[in-house]
Design a protein around this motif. Sequence first.
Motif: not given
Length: 137
Positions: A68-77
Amino acid sequence: MSQEAAQSGSRQRIDKWLFFARVTKSRSLAQERVAAGHVKVNGQTVRQPSHLLKAGDKIEVALERRDLVLVVVAPGERRGPYEEARRLYEDLTPAPSEQEKLSALDQAVRAPGAGRPTKRERRALDEFRSRNDWLED
């Protein structure tokens, strides 16, 4: 949790983020994957599950069956449903090749004409081999 996120500038541990984004089934599996060196952040291999991620980081995760190649958009809650987890990242994973798309069953099925000959083909081969003229050249 909100105080902790505010202090760290919206950063989150990589093991928690992988768990919240539903990349791994549990946080301990995420920690093992990171510690084994199967995760890269911005091209650098990360071996500490406590490594902090921020929005815009590029993550490469080597899983058992795919990468997988992912770009972080936001931290998770929290670890919520798929739709909620999907908003945490942008997927840049390249499309699988035609060979990778085949399931195990598809790979096990032989193409027509491959493998053991049919009775008709075997008779034709026996007739061909019984002639001695093919040996004389």
